[in-house]
Motif scaffolding. Structure first.
Motif, PDB file in Angstrom:
ATOM      1  N   GLN A  32     -16.008 -52.789  22.512  1.00 18.06           N
ATOM      2  CA  GLN A  32     -15.543 -51.401  22.514  1.00 18.06           C
ATOM      3  C   GLN A  32     -15.897 -50.767  23.847  1.00 18.06           C
ATOM      4  OE1 GLN A  32     -16.912 -49.056  19.180  1.00 18.06           O
ATOM      5  NE2 GLN A  32     -15.243 -47.589  19.451  1.00 18.06           N
ATOM      6  N   ALA A  33     -14.866 -50.354  24.555  1.00 21.56           N
ATOM      7  CA  ALA A  33     -15.034 -49.653  25.818  1.00 21.56           C
ATOM      8  C   ALA A  33     -15.089 -48.155  25.555  1.00 21.56           C
ATOM      9  CB  ALA A  33     -13.882 -49.992  26.759  1.00 21.56           C
ATOM     10  N   PRO A  34     -15.674 -47.376  26.460  1.00 23.15           N
ATOM     11  CA  PRO A  34     -15.767 -45.932  26.256  1.00 23.15           C
ATOM     12  C   PRO A  34     -14.400 -45.306  26.025  1.00 23.15           C
ATOM     13  CG  PRO A  34     -17.152 -46.598  28.075  1.00 23.15           C
ATOM     14  CD  PRO A  34     -16.358 -47.804  27.682  1.00 23.15           C
ATOM     15  N   GLY A  35     -14.308 -44.502  24.974  1.00 21.86           N
ATOM     16  CA  GLY A  35     -13.062 -43.806  24.685  1.00 21.86           C
ATOM     17  C   GLY A  35     -11.984 -44.654  24.048  1.00 21.86           C
ATOM     18  N   LYS A  36     -12.308 -45.902  23.746  1.00 18.73           N
ATOM     19  CA  LYS A  36     -11.317 -46.796  23.142  1.00 18.73           C
ATOM     20  C   LYS A  36     -11.800 -47.289  21.782  1.00 18.73           C
ATOM     21  CE  LYS A  36      -9.290 -48.458  27.467  1.00 18.73           C
ATOM     22  NZ  LYS A  36      -8.859 -49.653  28.235  1.00 18.73           N
ATOM     23  N   THR A  91     -15.492 -54.732  30.802  1.00 14.70           N
ATOM     24  CA  THR A  91     -16.629 -53.850  30.582  1.00 14.70           C
ATOM     25  C   THR A  91     -16.538 -53.176  29.223  1.00 14.70           C
ATOM     26  OG1 THR A  91     -16.942 -53.432  32.944  1.00 14.70           O
ATOM     27  CG2 THR A  91     -17.782 -51.766  31.403  1.00 14.70           C
ATOM     28  N   ALA A  92     -17.588 -53.336  28.421  1.00 19.30           N
ATOM     29  CA  ALA A  92     -17.601 -52.803  27.052  1.00 19.30           C
ATOM     30  C   ALA A  92     -18.941 -53.123  26.413  1.00 19.30           C
ATOM     31  CB  ALA A  92     -16.476 -53.413  26.230  1.00 19.30           C
ATOM     32  N   VAL A  93     -19.154 -52.545  25.262  1.00 21.52           N
ATOM     33  CA  VAL A  93     -20.234 -52.994  24.387  1.00 21.52           C
ATOM     34  C   VAL A  93     -19.661 -54.097  23.505  1.00 21.52           C
ATOM     35  CG1 VAL A  93     -21.855 -52.369  22.570  1.00 21.52           C
ATOM     36  CG2 VAL A  93     -21.343 -50.733  24.395  1.00 21.52           C
ATOM     37  N   TYR A  94     -20.332 -55.217  23.488  1.00 19.86           N
ATOM     38  CA  TYR A  94     -19.875 -56.384  22.723  1.00 19.86           C
ATOM     39  C   TYR A  94     -20.680 -56.493  21.433  1.00 19.86           C
ATOM     40  CZ  TYR A  94     -16.884 -57.956  26.480  1.00 19.86           C
ATOM     41  OH  TYR A  94     -15.869 -58.037  27.408  1.00 19.86           O
ATOM     42  N   TYR A  95     -19.955 -56.669  20.328  1.00 21.40           N
ATOM     43  CA  TYR A  95     -20.550 -56.732  19.012  1.00 21.40           C
ATOM     44  C   TYR A  95     -20.278 -58.081  18.359  1.00 21.40           C
ATOM     45  CZ  TYR A  95     -20.796 -51.632  19.352  1.00 21.40           C
ATOM     46  OH  TYR A  95     -21.059 -50.341  19.751  1.00 21.40           O
ATOM     47  N   CYS A  96     -21.290 -58.599  17.730  1.00 21.55           N
ATOM     48  CA  CYS A  96     -21.171 -59.780  16.880  1.00 21.55           C
ATOM     49  C   CYS A  96     -20.899 -59.303  15.460  1.00 21.55           C
ATOM     50  CB  CYS A  96     -22.476 -60.566  16.961  1.00 21.55           C
ATOM     51  SG  CYS A  96     -22.579 -62.007  15.900  1.00 21.55           S
ATOM     52  N   ALA A  97     -20.052 -60.030  14.742  1.00 25.59           N
ATOM     53  CA  ALA A  97     -19.713 -59.649  13.383  1.00 25.59           C
ATOM     54  C   ALA A  97     -19.611 -60.887  12.500  1.00 25.59           C
ATOM     55  CB  ALA A  97     -18.396 -58.882  13.363  1.00 25.59           C
ATOM     56  N   ALA A  98     -19.834 -60.691  11.214  1.00 24.53           N
ATOM     57  CA  ALA A  98     -19.815 -61.817  10.285  1.00 24.53           C
ATOM     58  C   ALA A  98     -19.117 -61.442   8.995  1.00 24.53           C
ATOM     59  CB  ALA A  98     -21.242 -62.276   9.974  1.00 24.53           C
ATOM     60  N   GLY A  99     -18.494 -62.446   8.398  1.00 22.78           N
ATOM     61  CA  GLY A  99     -17.976 -62.267   7.054  1.00 22.78           C
ATOM     62  C   GLY A  99     -16.561 -61.759   6.947  1.00 22.78           C
ATOM     63  N   GLY A 100     -15.857 -61.680   8.050  1.00 27.48           N
ATOM     64  CA  GLY A 100     -14.507 -61.140   8.012  1.00 27.48           C
ATOM     65  C   GLY A 100     -13.437 -62.199   8.126  1.00 27.48           C
ATOM     66  N   VAL A 101     -12.221 -61.701   8.265  1.00 28.01           N
ATOM     67  CA  VAL A 101     -11.071 -62.580   8.404  1.00 28.01           C
ATOM     68  C   VAL A 101     -10.241 -62.119   9.590  1.00 28.01           C
ATOM     69  CG1 VAL A 101      -8.968 -63.455   7.320  1.00 28.01           C
ATOM     70  CG2 VAL A 101     -11.006 -63.016   5.922  1.00 28.01           C
ATOM     71  N   GLY A 102     -10.033 -63.019  10.529  1.00 27.99           N
ATOM     72  CA  GLY A 102      -9.114 -62.726  11.616  1.00 27.99           C
ATOM     73  C   GLY A 102      -9.586 -61.665  12.582  1.00 27.99           C
ATOM     74  N   ASP A 103      -8.614 -60.855  13.034  1.00 28.14           N
ATOM     75  CA  ASP A 103      -8.877 -59.932  14.132  1.00 28.14           C
ATOM     76  C   ASP A 103      -9.067 -58.485  13.700  1.00 28.14           C
ATOM     77  OD1 ASP A 103      -5.396 -59.748  15.318  1.00 28.14           O
ATOM     78  OD2 ASP A 103      -6.325 -59.353  13.366  1.00 28.14           O
TER      79      ASP A 103
END
Length: 121
Positions: A39-43, A91-103
């Motif tokens: 997630q980039a600022p403002g997006k 450039t962004a904050v990068y997040y790890c995620a678990a348990g979902g499907v696809g994008d």
């Protein structure tokens, strides 16, 4: 209790590489889909990549295909994001995620706190 802890972010120049790590507890990375978003600022938060638990198949956003690689180390219960040929638009904050499907971010149940990646021109 599920915890995802990202690390490895930082400030780099265009063309450099970084490797992000996501150490998981409370879930087994080989038994659950794991993804990376940013997630980039403002997006809005956007999909980067994910890896399926059952086959290890990987999927990437067009914007990172050929430059980023997701992988996992089952022994360390950790997922990685290797980022090469970085661009300022990464450039962004990068997040790890678990348990979902696809994008779809809304399909993921668990999230890390995020790690900042900044790419200077």
């Amino acid at each position: 209790q599920v915890q995802l802890v990202e690390s490895g972010g930082g400030l780099v120049q265009t063309g450099a590489s970084l490797r992000l790590s996501c150490a998981a507890s409370g879930v087994t990375v080989s038994r659950i889909n794991m993804g990376w978003f940013r997630q980039a600022p403002g997006k809005e938060r956007e999909f980067v990549t994910y890896i399926t638990w059952y086959s290890g198949s990987t999927y990437y956003a067009d914007s990172v295909k050929g430059r980023f690689t997701i992988s996992r180390d089952n022994a360390k219960n950790t997922v990685y994001l290797q980022m090469d040929s970085l661009k300022p638009e990464d450039t962004a904050v990068y997040y790890c995620a678990a348990g979902g499907v696809g994008d779809r971010p809304t399909s993921y149940n668990y999230w890390g706190q995020g790690t900042q990646v900044t790419v200077s021109p």
